[in-house]
Motif scaffolding. Structure first.
Motif, PDB file in Angstrom:
ATOM      1  N   TYR A   1      17.598 -26.830  15.528  1.00  0.00           N
ATOM      2  CA  TYR A   1      16.773 -25.618  15.686  1.00  0.00           C
ATOM      3  C   TYR A   1      18.071 -24.777  15.450  1.00  0.00           C
ATOM      4  CZ  TYR A   1      14.212 -21.647  17.770  1.00  0.00           C
ATOM      5  OH  TYR A   1      13.555 -20.177  17.942  1.00  0.00           O
ATOM      6  N   ASN A   2      18.217 -24.047  15.671  1.00  0.00           N
ATOM      7  CA  ASN A   2      18.659 -22.479  14.595  1.00  0.00           C
ATOM      8  C   ASN A   2      18.072 -20.454  14.944  1.00  0.00           C
ATOM      9  OD1 ASN A   2      18.084 -22.261  12.145  1.00  0.00           O
ATOM     10  ND2 ASN A   2      20.409 -23.597  11.845  1.00  0.00           N
ATOM     11  N   GLU A   3      18.659 -19.596  14.621  1.00  0.00           N
ATOM     12  CA  GLU A   3      17.971 -18.187  14.248  1.00  0.00           C
ATOM     13  C   GLU A   3      17.264 -18.166  13.254  1.00  0.00           C
ATOM     14  OE1 GLU A   3      22.322 -17.998  13.184  1.00  0.00           O
ATOM     15  OE2 GLU A   3      21.458 -18.778  14.297  1.00  0.00           O
ATOM     16  N   THR A   4      17.377 -19.238  12.428  1.00  0.00           N
ATOM     17  CA  THR A   4      16.324 -19.547  10.778  1.00  0.00           C
ATOM     18  C   THR A   4      15.154 -20.330  11.268  1.00  0.00           C
ATOM     19  OG1 THR A   4      18.210 -20.118  10.051  1.00  0.00           O
ATOM     20  CG2 THR A   4      18.424 -18.106  10.268  1.00  0.00           C
TER      21      THR A   4
ATOM     22  N   LEU B   1      11.735 -38.041  17.373  1.00  0.00           N
ATOM     23  CA  LEU B   1      11.331 -37.349  18.604  1.00  0.00           C
ATOM     24  C   LEU B   1      11.809 -38.036  19.571  1.00  0.00           C
ATOM     25  CD1 LEU B   1       8.918 -34.479  18.730  1.00  0.00           C
ATOM     26  CD2 LEU B   1       9.087 -36.492  20.227  1.00  0.00           C
ATOM     27  N   THR B   2      12.775 -37.364  20.869  1.00  0.00           N
ATOM     28  CA  THR B   2      12.507 -37.907  21.944  1.00  0.00           C
ATOM     29  C   THR B   2      12.754 -37.004  23.511  1.00  0.00           C
ATOM     30  OG1 THR B   2      14.624 -37.136  22.525  1.00  0.00           O
ATOM     31  CG2 THR B   2      15.000 -39.292  20.805  1.00  0.00           C
ATOM     32  N   ALA B   3      12.879 -37.133  24.214  1.00  0.00           N
ATOM     33  CA  ALA B   3      12.468 -36.402  25.473  1.00  0.00           C
ATOM     34  C   ALA B   3      13.240 -35.010  25.808  1.00  0.00           C
ATOM     35  CB  ALA B   3      12.421 -37.387  26.730  1.00  0.00           C
ATOM     36  N   ARG B   4      13.997 -35.150  24.995  1.00  0.00           N
ATOM     37  CA  ARG B   4      15.185 -34.382  25.222  1.00  0.00           C
ATOM     38  C   ARG B   4      14.329 -32.827  24.094  1.00  0.00           C
ATOM     39  NH1 ARG B   4      20.205 -34.504  26.384  1.00  0.00           N
ATOM     40  NH2 ARG B   4      20.763 -33.509  24.059  1.00  0.00           N
ATOM     41  N   ASP B   5      13.884 -33.475  22.975  1.00  0.00           N
ATOM     42  CA  ASP B   5      13.116 -32.414  21.999  1.00  0.00           C
ATOM     43  C   ASP B   5      11.838 -31.788  22.883  1.00  0.00           C
ATOM     44  OD1 ASP B   5      15.523 -33.084  20.058  1.00  0.00           O
ATOM     45  OD2 ASP B   5      13.923 -35.118  19.808  1.00  0.00           O
ATOM     46  N   VAL B   6      11.526 -32.316  23.277  1.00  0.00           N
ATOM     47  CA  VAL B   6      10.221 -31.425  24.396  1.00  0.00           C
ATOM     48  C   VAL B   6      10.923 -30.696  25.194  1.00  0.00           C
ATOM     49  CG1 VAL B   6       8.303 -31.746  25.588  1.00  0.00           C
ATOM     50  CG2 VAL B   6       8.814 -33.411  24.132  1.00  0.00           C
ATOM     51  N   ALA B   7      12.339 -31.714  26.513  1.00  0.00           N
ATOM     52  CA  ALA B   7      12.282 -30.935  27.503  1.00  0.00           C
ATOM     53  C   ALA B   7      13.331 -28.905  26.656  1.00  0.00           C
ATOM     54  CB  ALA B   7      13.828 -31.307  27.563  1.00  0.00           C
ATOM     55  N   PHE B   8      14.429 -29.299  25.636  1.00  0.00           N
ATOM     56  CA  PHE B   8      13.959 -28.047  24.854  1.00  0.00           C
ATOM     57  C   PHE B   8      13.561 -27.382  24.013  1.00  0.00           C
ATOM     58  CE2 PHE B   8      15.529 -26.591  20.792  1.00  0.00           C
ATOM     59  CZ  PHE B   8      17.438 -25.910  21.001  1.00  0.00           C
ATOM     60  N   THR B   9      12.361 -27.678  23.947  1.00  0.00           N
ATOM     61  CA  THR B   9      11.528 -26.486  23.324  1.00  0.00           C
ATOM     62  C   THR B   9      10.575 -25.957  24.596  1.00  0.00           C
ATOM     63  OG1 THR B   9      10.971 -28.330  21.949  1.00  0.00           O
ATOM     64  CG2 THR B   9       8.978 -26.834  21.868  1.00  0.00           C
ATOM     65  N   PHE B  10      10.436 -26.448  25.745  1.00  0.00           N
ATOM     66  CA  PHE B  10       9.715 -25.831  26.450  1.00  0.00           C
ATOM     67  C   PHE B  10      10.917 -25.303  27.621  1.00  0.00           C
ATOM     68  CE2 PHE B  10       6.429 -28.577  25.820  1.00  0.00           C
ATOM     69  CZ  PHE B  10       5.440 -27.118  26.231  1.00  0.00           C
ATOM     70  N   ASN B  11      12.373 -25.418  27.036  1.00  0.00           N
ATOM     71  CA  ASN B  11      12.930 -24.906  27.891  1.00  0.00           C
ATOM     72  C   ASN B  11      13.444 -23.112  27.412  1.00  0.00           C
ATOM     73  OD1 ASN B  11      13.657 -25.994  30.348  1.00  0.00           O
ATOM     74  ND2 ASN B  11      14.973 -27.620  29.561  1.00  0.00           N
ATOM     75  N   THR B  12      14.208 -23.651  25.931  1.00  0.00           N
ATOM     76  CA  THR B  12      13.925 -22.553  25.725  1.00  0.00           C
ATOM     77  C   THR B  12      12.698 -21.354  25.378  1.00  0.00           C
ATOM     78  OG1 THR B  12      15.152 -23.997  23.598  1.00  0.00           O
ATOM     79  CG2 THR B  12      14.470 -22.461  22.227  1.00  0.00           C
ATOM     80  N   ALA B  13      11.759 -21.805  24.741  1.00  0.00           N
ATOM     81  CA  ALA B  13      10.762 -21.455  24.540  1.00  0.00           C
ATOM     82  C   ALA B  13       9.801 -20.374  26.131  1.00  0.00           C
ATOM     83  CB  ALA B  13       9.090 -22.090  24.321  1.00  0.00           C
TER      84      ALA B  13
END
Length: 553
Positions: free
Chosen positions: A191-194, A131-143
């Protein structure tokens, strides 16, 4: 800059004789603080329902229930509750204080617009990928671009390197820290639609399977970076509370949420416990008169009865909250006057004495309300003192409170007609019709969204009453942007009542708050569930799941 905000709430957890199935300091006993058994009623024998001592079967409707979109934090799963599968940057301990989870440190720029968070470098997702900061940024931007989580304050998140993420805000809201404790982190690569149907996270439990409409199964994550859970397998059964109680009696479950009406039941080998909460029940009062205005969707705005402050004030002081709790909730709750009485930003000066029928009648009479036709209902300028009160038809406790309130209101000459509706129906009526809602969170942003004039958002019921008070607005803006916690709390309190105005009964009487509910559970006698975390709206029984274990018989 703010540090980890210590929110000490001395009365949010109490083992005293609630229950809620839903779509958010007094009374704490020593047993509650120490995680005592609080056996309100139990049998004599001690039998375990699990197939194995390190397996736990639970019918817990209040832990979000069965998520329609699966176990996906971006669409709301686990928001402000333990998501089980995913980790969060921060979490809250049993006192409500913020502590590190994935985060190791954070800082805020002087202007409050930029937040920088350092992330642990020893965490892997359940599939073995770091798990890296990229995953954190991706999570919050997507949310932020979804409708499942309110992250409107976030402009964007950027990974500065593998273990540093930077958040840029649209508004310098110091309460953003609570968002960082509420959203579980998902893997960008998986992460995807399912995703919600087959979630991968870095939390204490790994997802195993989901039989929709029936159950979900999780297993302990052997690579978890934190304390390892005692229970190696967790099965969540999706049941209504009545069915869950029957399952507990028949030995099918170890833990079940139950209705408050079962507080005195006895089941061999099991104990009944009750957790007090900050989950308040309150009724909205549409503040504007009905002048024919419509929302952009064509829904009516305004109510000619609740727009009269005399009606709102009379109901607030005339009803007896304890009577409603004793009757509708079987005693499983505590009086609530402002919606945040137990919280650090609650204003004790805004609390008042209720059950004052004569005083309430005088307020109404002085405002011109009188019963001219002797039908028991007051009138004013040809308008009857009556209105419809809506409740979500799937919540028995809300129905009971609504009916009990209607009986109390009759003593004042006010006729309240109670109707159960779906949330889709309530959406079309909430601008013009009072609704009984549930709210309760350790994030004071909730106050801002309820009462700040520009926060109106019907999709999230933000300021659904269309309240507009410039003095209150100023207090709320000062509170949410202040980097000093004491200054923030003082302004949250002044927004309720500053001696002249405010959103509480002493001011504009915007809502009729009734009670905070207790959450009730039946569980095996040999389960030690440690010190439960403060129970928010929707409950968080698994908030301290890492403390749970079985004791010797």
């Amino acid at each position: 800059m703010i540090g980890l905000i210590a929110i000490i709430i001395v009365a949010a957890i109490a083992f005293i004789p609630g229950n809620e199935t839903d779509n958010p300091a007094s009374g704490v006993s020593d047993e509650a603080v120490s995680g005592g058994s609080n056996e309100l009623a139990s049998g004599d024998s001690n039998v375990s329902t699990s197939q194995g001592s390190d397996e736990l079967v639970a019918a817990i409707g209040t832990h979000g229930g069965e998520p329609e979109t699966g176990f996906n934090p971006i669409t709301g799963w686990g928001y402000s509750r333990e998501p089980l599968v995913q980790s969060t940057l921060f979490e809250k301990d049993s006192n409500g204080s913020l502590i590190n989870d994935l985060a190791t440190n954070y800082s805020v720029s002087d202007d409050g617009f930029t937040w920088t968070v350092d992330v642990r470098n020893d965490v892997k997702f359940h599939d073995g990928v770091p798990l890296t900061a990229r995953d954190v940024a991706f999570t919050f931007n997507t949310a932020a671009n979804s409708s499942g989580v309110d992250l409107s304050v976030l402009k964007n998140a950027v990974a500065l390197d593998n273990y540093t993420v930077e958040f840029t805000l649209n508004d310098p809201q110091t309460t953003f820290i609570h968002k960082l404790a509420a959203v579980g982190i998902v893997p960008e690569h998986a992460y995807n639609e399912t995703y919600g149907e087959h979630p991968i996270g870095s939390g204490p439990y790994r997802f195993v399977e989901w039989d929709k409409g029936q159950q979900a199964i999780f297993e302990a994550n052997p690579d978890y970076y934190g304390q390892k859970p005692y229970f190696k397998k967790l099965t969540l059964l999706f049941m209504q509370s009545d069915t869950a109680f029957a399952a507990a009696k028949s030995g099918q479950v170890d833990v079940a949420e139950i209705p408050s009406s079962y507080a005195n039941q006895k089941v061999d080998g099991m104990k009944i416990v009750s957790l007090s909460s900050i989950d308040a029940r309150g009724i909205t009062f549409p503040m504007q008169p009905d002048t024919g205005k419509k929302t952009e969707n064509g829904y009516s705005i305004g109510n000619n009865v609740t727009s009269d402050p005399a009606i709102r004030k009379a109901l607030n002081i005339g009803i007896n909250r304890q009577t409603l709790i004793d009757g509708a909730l079987n005693g499983q709750g505590e009086e609530e006057f402002t919606g945040v009485d137990k919280l650090p930003w609650g204003n004790k000066e805004a609390i008042f004495e209720d059950g004052k029928v004569d005083e309430a009648k005088k307020i109404l009479a002085d405002a011109g309300w009188e019963d001219t036709d002797s039908d028991g209902i007051l009138e004013k300028n040809g308008t009857k003192a009556e209105f419809t009160l809506l409740y979500y038809s799937g919540a028995q406790e809300r129905q009971a409170l609504s009916v009990a309130l209607s009986e109390e209101a009759k003593k004042l000459g006010i006729n309240i007609k109670v109707e159960g509706k779906s949330w889709d129906e309530i959406d079309t009526l909430a601008h013009s019709t009072p609704v009984i809602f549930g709210f309760g969170t350790l994030d004071p942003t909730d106050l801002y969204l309820k009462y700040y004039s520009k926060s109106y958002d019907p999709a999230n019921y933000n300021n659904i009453i269309l309240y507009n008070n410039s003095v209150v607005d100023n207090y709320l803006r000062t509170a949410i942007t202040s980097t000093d916690e004491d200054t923030a709390n003082k302004n949250w309190q002044l927004a309720a009542w500053d001696g002249t105005t405010g959103f509480s009964e002493k001011g504009d009487a915007t809502w009729l708050w009734i009670a905070t509910i207790n959450y009730m559970y039946i569980m095996d006698k040999d389960i030690d569930f440690g010190t439960p975390k403060i129970q928010p709206h929707g409950a968080d029984i698994f908030g301290n799941i890492l403390e749970w274990k079985r004791t010797e018989n």
